[in-house]
Design an enzyme around this catalytic site. Structure first.
Site, PDB file in Angstrom:
ATOM      1  N   ASP A 311      45.971  40.889  43.663  1.00  0.00           N
ATOM      2  CA  ASP A 311      45.923  40.116  42.432  1.00  0.00           C
ATOM      3  C   ASP A 311      44.446  39.969  42.091  1.00  0.00           C
ATOM      4  O   ASP A 311      43.654  39.534  42.923  1.00  0.00           O
ATOM      5  CB  ASP A 311      46.571  38.748  42.638  1.00  0.00           C
ATOM      6  N   THR A 313      42.556  37.953  40.182  1.00  0.00           N
ATOM      7  CA  THR A 313      41.938  36.637  40.297  1.00  0.00           C
ATOM      8  C   THR A 313      42.075  36.120  41.722  1.00  0.00           C
ATOM      9  O   THR A 313      43.172  36.052  42.266  1.00  0.00           O
ATOM     10  CB  THR A 313      42.593  35.646  39.311  1.00  0.00           C
ATOM     11  N   ASP A 547      46.543  34.378  45.627  1.00  0.00           N
ATOM     12  CA  ASP A 547      46.235  32.979  45.895  1.00  0.00           C
ATOM     13  C   ASP A 547      47.112  32.013  45.123  1.00  0.00           C
ATOM     14  O   ASP A 547      47.123  30.826  45.420  1.00  0.00           O
ATOM     15  CB  ASP A 547      44.752  32.680  45.592  1.00  0.00           C
TER      16      ASP A 547
END
Length: 790
Positions: A311, A313, A547
């Site tokens: 991912d 970010t 996250d």
């Protein structure tokens, strides 16, 4: 710089309303448990097939009073403790990491503002949210002053989302600009974040080739162990003179002990223990590097991953923005000084504050905010000694300008590369009239901002590429933004990012686009999960990093989930590895540890499965010919300690950077089975000859020493390439065998005697022949593997 005081909130719930909702269970209480409970951890590590086999054997040996032959019980205890303690420590660490922690939130009750813990928010509570607050429950915006929330933890979209009256807000999101009054519409398990979390709560074991290979062996043993045990017990009763004679004295007890010796010899108990120790040591080493290993075999899995899904970010970027460049459109006096003042303002938004780094040496000037920023307007107005200024989105500020000087075209070009652009412009004449923009603005500075790429991202991704691991980026952001950032770390390879909204929904149709694409934008949490499944359907071993709560579903279903330490609690709860310091560059070290574990365990597994092979052979032959079993359990303990357990411990912990090769169990069995048959045959030859002579104690001693000679040669083979400490290890083990028969106390404990001349000659001849045959088997296997290796 929001004017939160301009919001006039409703009176909110009364104390009676709150009490009624608490009684009805409409409270923001959620299940924040991470991983399994303590009892589930103990139960999962205690009640295993391995423990069941050894546990029954231990009870039987102790019930007949043969405590000296119950030493193998410590293996059962240590194996259970290592697994349970390591997992429980990981659980305790996770319990201290949470997205919805015990912070307080402002609520309006009885017409007054109060601070209460997030867990005490009830349905229909009126909440006042300010900059930096975390949204504790799903709600509806009642009134807003420029409210913007960061929903990246939930959706993967890193751009702040504007919220106006009537818009929904989701639990787990954070206020990054403005303020608002919100009514809680869903609390506790009904909230969006908790619904996502509920889907990932079910515990599942990580797929481990080492563990599955060992379990396959244990399953086979569990099927043959019961009939062989009864057959062996019956043969020992016959050897003791029959049922009547055996039960008239202590013959039945000896038969039980010898039958258990045959059973214990079949179980590679040291292999299970050593695997747990090796995984636990890797977990300790990684913990020093700020990597939390939730499940021990996870360190092995990353070493065999061939697809790594990221991912953007929180992985490639750290979730913040940084100034890329300041572009001076026109030299306007006082522009830099004013921009520096706005960037250093204590209440500046994260985007504006990021500009400060490029103006560190620029002095600030006094300024007054005359028009606060609004997400609807997308600009704010300021007055300084140098004039009146506006700061905001270029496309908004320049929309009313008739002249086409190329500024807007340049802004659009920058935006397509994923940059965020802000414009500072001066009002040429007059002042701001209310909230409307004047027609004549003088553009001064463009602030070009980009998401901050982790400094270690490019190097780490280059490492994985060199190791044959394919990297794919799955992000909720705009595809152009994702593609630009992926290209900056060398991932894009000239191809355009794929908009996931254009992709099919079923797994079968997804296989081709996910196989060909490398970077995907606008990916939903459900799509990330589907991507993982599609890759697994292709036979790939998939690791997923992330996250946010939006990553949790994919992390759970991936072969290995890796969460960042500052991520959502749900994400960390289902991940197998948690990078506590959030450093992406830690992953190569995890790969190295996994490789060490796999390569070394393959090296030593041959020792343990050789023992299993010769134990099965001995049990079957002895039962058929009605000989006494050649060994007591303590004899096998001595052989195991000198030729398997102790040396295997050192070999398993040695450095090893060999790359992963598929087929662990097949390669081990190709060596272990023929070597086990050779060792078992050698023992039967020595024991049979000495037994026929009626020298029972010499027969057990000769069989034990013969087995040690052949097993030591196998150890020496597996210790290659030789160096000083590996040669010393083999020599020390051989010296230990000499001490076991040379020291009277040790000799008595192990029920051995000094080998007579004929016994010693027989041991040497058979042992050397067996060693030569083992060397031949090893060389033939190596030649075969070399032909199969591309």
């Amino acid at each position: 710089m929001q004017q939160a005081t301009s919001i006039v909130p409703p009176p909110g719930l009364t104390s009676a309303d709150v009490a009624a909702r608490v009684d009805a269970g409409k409270v923001n209480v959620t299940d924040d448990t991470s991983s399994r409970s303590l009892w589930e951890i103990v139960r999962g590590n205690l009640f295993t097939l391995f423990n069941a086999i050894l546990g029954v054997a231990l009870v039987v040996v102790l019930s007949v009073g043969a405590w000296k032959d119950a030493v193998f019980g410590f293996v059962l205890l240590f194996n259970t403790l290592i697994g349970a303690v390591t997992e429980y420590r990981a659980k305790r660490t996770l319990d201290r990491l949470a997205i919805l922690n015990q912070a307080e939130v402002a609520v309006i009750r009885d017409g007054a503002e109060h601070r209460v813990p997030m867990r005490e928010v009830v349905l229909d509570d009126v909440l006042r949210l300010r900059l930096g607050d975390q949204v504790p429950a799903d709600g509806e915006v009642l009134s807003s002053v420029g409210l913007e929330v960061d929903e990246s933890m939930l959706t993967g979209e890193s751009e702040p989302v504007d919220k106006t009256p009537g818009d929904p807000v989701l639990s787990g999101s954070a206020v990054v600009a403005g303020s608002a009054v919100v009514r809680a519409t869903k609390v506790g398990p009904d909230a969006y974040a908790q619904k996502l979390t509920a889907q990932v709560k079910q515990f599942s074991l990580v797929g481990s080739e080492l563990r599955s290979g060992i379990n396959k062996v244990l399953v086979v043993i569990s099927w043959v162990i019961v009939p062989i045990a009864f057959l062996l017990f019956w043969s020992q009763i016959r050897n003791a003179g029959g049922w009547q004679t055996a039960f008239a004295g202590d013959g039945w007890r000896e038969a039980v002990v010898q039958a258990v010796a045959g059973i214990v010899g079949m179980v590679p108990e040291g292999l299970v223990l050593l695997t747990s120790i090796n995984f636990a040591l890797a977990a300790i080493i990684l913990a020093r590097r700020k990597v939390l290993v939730q499940e021990l075999p996870a360190v092995e899995v990353l070493a065999r991953v061939d697809v790594l899904c990221l991912d953007k970010t929180g992985t490639i970027t750290d979730g913040s923005v940084e100034l890329d460049e300041l572009v001076e459109i026109e030299e306007v006096a006082g522009s830099r000084e004013l921009l520096a003042a706005l960037a250093r303002e204590p209440g500046a938004s994260p985007t504006t504050a990021a500009i400060a780094g490029g103006l560190a040496e620029t002095p600030v000037v006094a300024q007054e905010e005359v028009v606060p920023f609004s997400s609807a307007r997308k600009w704010s107005g300021h007055r300084a000694e140098s004039g009146t200024w506006v700061l905001g989105a270029p496309e908004v500020l320049l929309a009313s300008r008739g002249a086409d000087d190329g500024v807007l075209a340049r802004v659009n070009a920058l935006a397509t590369t994923g940059a965020r652009v802000m414009l500072l412009a001066r009002v040429r004449a007059g002042d701001l009239a209310g909230e409307s923009l004047p027609d004549d603005l003088q553009p001064a500075l463009l602030a070009v901002l980009r998401e901050r790429v982790r400094p270690d991202a490019a190097q780490t991704l280059e490492y994985f590429a060199a190791q044959g691991v394919e990297v794919k980026v799955l992000s909720g952001d705009n595809p152009a933004t994702v593609g630009s950032i992926a290209g900056s770390v060398g991932l894009q390879g000239g191809a355009e990012a794929v908009d996931a909204r254009t992709l099919p929904h079923d797994r079968e149709s997804l296989r081709d686009p996910i196989r060909r694409g490398r970077v995907f934008g606008r990916v939903t949490p459900e799509q990330k999960r589907a991507f993982v499944h599609a890759l697994q359907d292709e036979g790939r071993t998939v690791a997923m990093t992330g996250d946010g709560v939006n990553d949790a579903l994919a992390l759970k279903d991936a072969d290995l989930g890796i969460a960042m330490g500052n991520g959502a609690a749900a994400t960390k709860a289902v991940a197998r590895l948690v990078l506590l310091d959030g450093r992406f560059s830690t992953l190569p070290g995890v790969v190295a540890e996994g490789r060490r574990v796999i390569a070394n365990m393959e090296r030593v597994a041959a020792l343990f499965l050789t023992k299993t092979t010769y134990a099965v052979l001995l049990a079957v032959v002895v039962a058929l010919v009605a000989w006494p079993y050649p060994f007591l359990p303590r004899h096998l303990t001595l052989v195991g300690a000198l030729t398997i357990g102790t040396p295997a411990f050192f070999l398993a912990l040695a450095p090893n950077n060999q790359r992963y090769r598929e087929g662990f169990l097949d390669r081990v069995l190709q060596l272990a089975v023929p070597c086990g048959l050779i060792c078992g045959s050698g023992v039967l030859v020595v024991f049979g000859i000495l037994h026929e002579r009626g020298e029972e104690l010499q027969a057990s001693t000769g069989a034990t020493l013969t087995l040690i000679v052949m097993a030591l040669w196998l150890l020496a083979i597996l210790a290659r390439p030789w160096n000083w400490w590996r040669l010393a290890l083999v020599a020390v083990m051989a010296f230990g065998a000499v001490l076991a028969v040379g020291i009277p106390t040790a000799r008595d404990f192990f029920a051995l005697e000094w080998p007579a001349g004929p016994t010693a000659q027989l041991v040497v001849v058979v042992g050397l022949v067996g060693a030569a045959l083992i060397e031949l088997v090893y060389r033939l296997r190596e030649q075969r593997l070399a032909r199969l290796t591309p």
